[in-house]
Design an enzyme around this catalytic site. Structure first.
Site, PDB file in Angstrom:
ATOM      1  N   ASN A  55      -6.593   2.492 -31.190  1.00  0.00           N
ATOM      2  CA  ASN A  55      -6.803   3.867 -31.676  1.00  0.00           C
ATOM      3  C   ASN A  55      -7.565   4.785 -31.140  1.00  0.00           C
ATOM      4  O   ASN A  55      -8.887   4.746 -30.593  1.00  0.00           O
ATOM      5  CB  ASN A  55      -7.786   3.646 -33.077  1.00  0.00           C
ATOM      6  CG  ASN A  55      -8.059   4.983 -34.045  1.00  0.00           C
ATOM      7  OD1 ASN A  55      -7.557   6.048 -33.563  1.00  0.00           O
ATOM      8  ND2 ASN A  55      -8.805   4.804 -34.970  1.00  0.00           N
TER       9      ASN A  55
ATOM     10  N   LYS B  86      -8.391   7.927 -31.295  1.00  0.00           N
ATOM     11  CA  LYS B  86      -9.107   8.827 -31.969  1.00  0.00           C
ATOM     12  C   LYS B  86      -8.530  10.356 -31.209  1.00  0.00           C
ATOM     13  O   LYS B  86      -7.863  10.586 -30.811  1.00  0.00           O
ATOM     14  CB  LYS B  86     -10.607   8.527 -32.006  1.00  0.00           C
ATOM     15  CG  LYS B  86     -10.558   7.186 -32.595  1.00  0.00           C
ATOM     16  CD  LYS B  86     -12.140   6.754 -32.995  1.00  0.00           C
ATOM     17  CE  LYS B  86     -12.137   5.376 -33.536  1.00  0.00           C
ATOM     18  NZ  LYS B  86     -13.482   5.018 -34.218  1.00  0.00           N
TER      19      LYS B  86
ATOM     20  N   HIS C 190      -8.392   5.619 -42.417  1.00  0.00           N
ATOM     21  CA  HIS C 190      -9.450   5.308 -41.680  1.00  0.00           C
ATOM     22  C   HIS C 190     -10.764   5.817 -42.236  1.00  0.00           C
ATOM     23  O   HIS C 190     -10.764   7.019 -42.687  1.00  0.00           O
ATOM     24  CB  HIS C 190      -9.202   5.974 -40.144  1.00  0.00           C
ATOM     25  CG  HIS C 190     -10.222   5.498 -39.080  1.00  0.00           C
ATOM     26  ND1 HIS C 190     -11.609   5.956 -39.112  1.00  0.00           N
ATOM     27  CD2 HIS C 190      -9.761   4.321 -38.260  1.00  0.00           C
ATOM     28  CE1 HIS C 190     -12.168   5.221 -38.111  1.00  0.00           C
ATOM     29  NE2 HIS C 190     -11.186   4.414 -37.614  1.00  0.00           N
TER      30      HIS C 190
ATOM     31  N   GLU D 125     -13.190   7.699 -40.747  1.00  0.00           N
ATOM     32  CA  GLU D 125     -13.433   8.744 -40.302  1.00  0.00           C
ATOM     33  C   GLU D 125     -12.763   9.749 -41.123  1.00  0.00           C
ATOM     34  O   GLU D 125     -13.258  11.359 -41.287  1.00  0.00           O
ATOM     35  CB  GLU D 125     -13.175   8.793 -38.897  1.00  0.00           C
ATOM     36  CG  GLU D 125     -14.296   8.143 -37.994  1.00  0.00           C
ATOM     37  CD  GLU D 125     -13.886   7.373 -36.764  1.00  0.00           C
ATOM     38  OE1 GLU D 125     -12.683   8.100 -36.159  1.00  0.00           O
ATOM     39  OE2 GLU D 125     -14.552   6.592 -36.190  1.00  0.00           O
TER      40      GLU D 125
ATOM     41  N   GLU E 265     -12.245  -2.451 -41.846  1.00  0.00           N
ATOM     42  CA  GLU E 265     -12.959  -2.028 -40.886  1.00  0.00           C
ATOM     43  C   GLU E 265     -14.342  -1.678 -41.555  1.00  0.00           C
ATOM     44  O   GLU E 265     -14.364  -0.505 -42.032  1.00  0.00           O
ATOM     45  CB  GLU E 265     -12.399  -0.865 -40.310  1.00  0.00           C
ATOM     46  CG  GLU E 265     -10.979  -1.036 -39.515  1.00  0.00           C
ATOM     47  CD  GLU E 265     -10.904   0.025 -38.291  1.00  0.00           C
ATOM     48  OE1 GLU E 265     -10.805  -0.186 -37.331  1.00  0.00           O
ATOM     49  OE2 GLU E 265     -10.908   1.321 -38.839  1.00  0.00           O
TER      50      GLU E 265
ATOM     51  N   GLY F  78     -17.777   1.791 -33.629  1.00  0.00           N
ATOM     52  CA  GLY F  78     -18.606   2.605 -32.724  1.00  0.00           C
ATOM     53  C   GLY F  78     -19.798   2.168 -32.800  1.00  0.00           C
ATOM     54  O   GLY F  78     -20.656   2.805 -31.977  1.00  0.00           O
TER      55      GLY F  78
ATOM     56  N   SER G  76     -16.050  -2.306 -33.451  1.00  0.00           N
ATOM     57  CA  SER G  76     -16.689  -2.818 -32.221  1.00  0.00           C
ATOM     58  C   SER G  76     -16.067  -3.995 -31.317  1.00  0.00           C
ATOM     59  O   SER G  76     -16.813  -4.965 -31.158  1.00  0.00           O
ATOM     60  CB  SER G  76     -18.097  -3.125 -32.590  1.00  0.00           C
ATOM     61  OG  SER G  76     -18.687  -1.852 -32.774  1.00  0.00           O
TER      62      SER G  76
HETATM   63  P1  PGA Z   1     -14.437   0.839 -32.439  1.00  0.00           P
HETATM   64  O1  PGA Z   1     -13.659   1.677 -33.469  1.00  0.00           O
HETATM   65  O2  PGA Z   1     -13.594  -0.064 -31.821  1.00  0.00           O
HETATM   66  O3  PGA Z   1     -14.719   2.146 -31.486  1.00  0.00           O
HETATM   67  O4  PGA Z   1     -15.655   0.624 -33.379  1.00  0.00           O
HETATM   68  C1  PGA Z   1     -12.681   1.015 -34.280  1.00  0.00           C
HETATM   69  C2  PGA Z   1     -11.900   1.870 -35.216  1.00  0.00           C
HETATM   70  O5  PGA Z   1     -12.669   2.994 -35.706  1.00  0.00           O
HETATM   71  O6  PGA Z   1     -10.711   1.781 -35.450  1.00  0.00           O
END
Ligand code: PGA
Length: 264
Positions: A25, A27, A112, A114, A182, A188, A227
């Site tokens: 992803n 982003k 997601h 976010e 997730e 992150g 992560s």
């Molecule tokens: P990350 O994000 O691997 O940077 O923690 C995962 C995600 O948001 O899908």
């Protein structure tokens, strides 16, 4: 003397073809030039020795086409990061599932955290988006996960069950959707749940989703995300019930992402 493994546990956790799914992803990162380079690097890595893995790149919308050109002829698949619940209409700035399909996407991430947090998407919204994705012939990667406060309050399992309840449309059937666990606090942050907690939550998600869809646990794939990096991918991918990984930050570095792919 040769060491013979007495018993190989083949736990059916993933796509019908038995492959783990490794999704990147991206982003809101990159531009046409970096997207091309990254997608090309992943495509050329995928052309190496065959691996039991399905690789999916989810670039930002405007970069899907350059990524598609870069992976053409390879086994690497593409996905969107979101889609609208309607197939078309007066929705300035939005992108529909049929549009993604027409660009060659196979998957689309829905729900997601976010989007749930910054765009106030509810699980009902996510369910409608996932339904639109399935109707367009895309496989939605439906994300669920608890916040730190919800975990600390002992509510992780109930929160995730409630999310699944509304985020999985009635059209979900064998092989046409994927779930992703997730935990919001792991995204992150460099923090990951313990292997025990991942296994417990994946078992919970599989059982809730199986009950809801009428499918068997082994017919549902649940990715882990939050992560994931080269250093922890092998351990995470070997946890029972983990059908693959959804990778954010580490999917932006070709070498790191290819190491994750090689961990399967
Ligand atoms: P990350 O994000 O691997 O940077 O923690 C995962 C995600 O948001 O899908």
């Amino acid at each position: 003397m040769a060491i013979v493994k007495p018993f190989l546990v083949v736990y059916k956790t993933t796509m019908e073809n038995g492959k783990k799914l490794i999704a990147g992803n991206w982003k809101m990162h990159g531009d046409a030039e970096t997207a091309t380079a990254l997608a090309k690097a992943v495509a050329s890595f995928s052309a190496g020795p065959p691996m039991a893995v399905e690789i999916v790149l989810c670039p930002p919308f405007p970069l899907i086409q350059v990524a598609a050109q870069a992976v053409a002829g390879s086994t690497v698949k593409l996905g969107g990061q979101d889609c609208h619940a309607e197939a078309e209409g007066a929705h300035t700035g939005d992108v529909s599932a049929p549009m993604l399909k027409s660009l060659g996407c196979t998957y689309v991430i829905t729900g997601h955290s976010e989007r749930r947090i910054h765009h106030r998407e509810t699980s009902g919204d996510v369910g409608r988006k996932a339904a639109a994705a399935i109707a367009a012939g895309l496989v939605p990667i439906i994300c669920v996960g608890e916040t730190q406060a919800e975990r600390d309050g002992g509510k992780a399992e109930s929160v995730v069950a409630a999310q699944i309840g509304e985020s999985l449309p009635k059209s979900c059937s064998k092989g046409n959707f994927v779930l992703a666990y997730e935990p919001v606090w792991a995204i992150g942050s460099g923090k990951t749940p313990t292997a025990h907690d991942i296994a417990a939550m994946h078992a919970h998600i599989l059982s809730v989703a199986a009950k809801q869809t009428g499918l068997a646990n082994g017919e549902i794939s649940v990715l882990y995300g939050g992560s994931v990096k080269a250093a922890n991918a092998k351990e995470i991918l070997s946890i029972e019930g983990v059908g693959g990984v959804l990778v954010g930050g580490a999917s932006l570095k070709a070498e790191e992402f290819c190491k994750i792919i090689a961990s399967t």
